[in-house]
Design a protein around this motif. Sequence first.
Motif, short mmCIF file in Angstrom:
data_model
loop_
_atom_site.label_atom_id
_atom_site.label_comp_id
_atom_site.label_asym_id
_atom_site.label_seq_id
_atom_site.Cartn_x
_atom_site.Cartn_y
_atom_site.Cartn_z
N SER A 37 0.85 -1.18 0.00
CA SER A 37 0.00 0.00 0.00
C SER A 37 0.89 1.24 0.00
N THR A 38 0.38 2.31 -0.59
CA THR A 38 1.07 3.59 -0.62
C THR A 38 0.24 4.61 0.15
N ARG A 39 0.80 5.78 0.32
CA ARG A 39 0.11 6.82 1.09
C ARG A 39 -1.15 7.31 0.38
N TYR A 40 -1.26 7.02 -0.93
CA TYR A 40 -2.39 7.51 -1.71
C TYR A 40 -3.53 6.50 -1.83
N ASP A 41 -3.33 5.28 -1.34
CA ASP A 41 -4.35 4.25 -1.48
C ASP A 41 -5.54 4.52 -0.56
#
Length: 348
Positions: free
Chosen positions: A280-284
Amino acid sequence: MNCYRHIFSLSRIGSRSNHNATFLRRFHNGGFRKLQLINEVRRLYNSNDMWRDRGILPEEIDAMVSHIQEGYSSFHPKLVYKTYKYGRGGMTLQEHFSLERQDELGYCCARRPLINAGDWPCMAAPSLPIDVLLLKALANILMQEFIWRRNNLPSRLFYYNEMLDYHQRFWDGQSGVEKIVCVDLSHSIRYVSTPRLWNTLKCLHNLGVISHILKEFLSLPIYNADTNLQIHHYNCIPLIGELSDVLLHIFFQHQFDREVLGRYEGVLYTRWDTNVLLASTRYDPYHLDRPQILDILRHVNLCGSISVIERGGGGMVVKPEKSQIFLSVDGDVSIPQLSEGETDYESE
């Protein structure tokens, strides 16, 4: 996503075009698959002298071609099994690596233990070299039909193990990652019985003679090479090498991959064999953690061990004898390669 691609469209009932479509469909499921298997058997045999070195004569290839054209009703090779142990009087680490690569030479080498069969690693193979050639041809066809194309992998890939490189390259250099979840599905194999695999993979039912041989393969008995006694592998398909690996990979595509990708649209995700990585990334918009993956495993009736790594948290195994994955404090992913000498199999 339908596993089998319908190439021919239906026309009006009773029309000449409808009869033509019916004929073509029957040819595709029957004659085309026979020709496909025959061509792959001949191509393998002519591409490498190792088959002749094992004693396979051109007359045997001609006889196999005739059997395939007749539907191959006599496919009953006896599988044999051999256990190898480390330490005194057993195999060395280098011998183990050599054994693991035998499936790339066309043997059926099990990298996993047969259920109730003894120690890991082991090797199982049909009694006759000609049957090894047939199973290799089947594995190649299934890889082309249901793995390479569906994962947008280059067609020049020829061995199942080559997918590992693409699995690693996908992650090496990823940035902006907050969390990586690693799932080891190897323990799920004991839940993949022959009926479950066959019922799940409807795509394998429409392949004519190939379907027939695959059904025979899944029900083959396995015998210990030393005692000639049958080895029981209840609740699990026979794990005898590349063809087994390919079938399991397609099964996990339909069961686990489809469920993950359906729940987490656009997630960073790859799977090599039974090793799953998703991030996961900070934008998910979604939350990715152990409980969510456990819920997926329960939903598809599988099991697995789950590890989570946060930014700057260290390394995690991708495949024990190959590499580890690292997530830096900046969210960058890297996969440093390990040499064979650095692997400690005794500690596993």
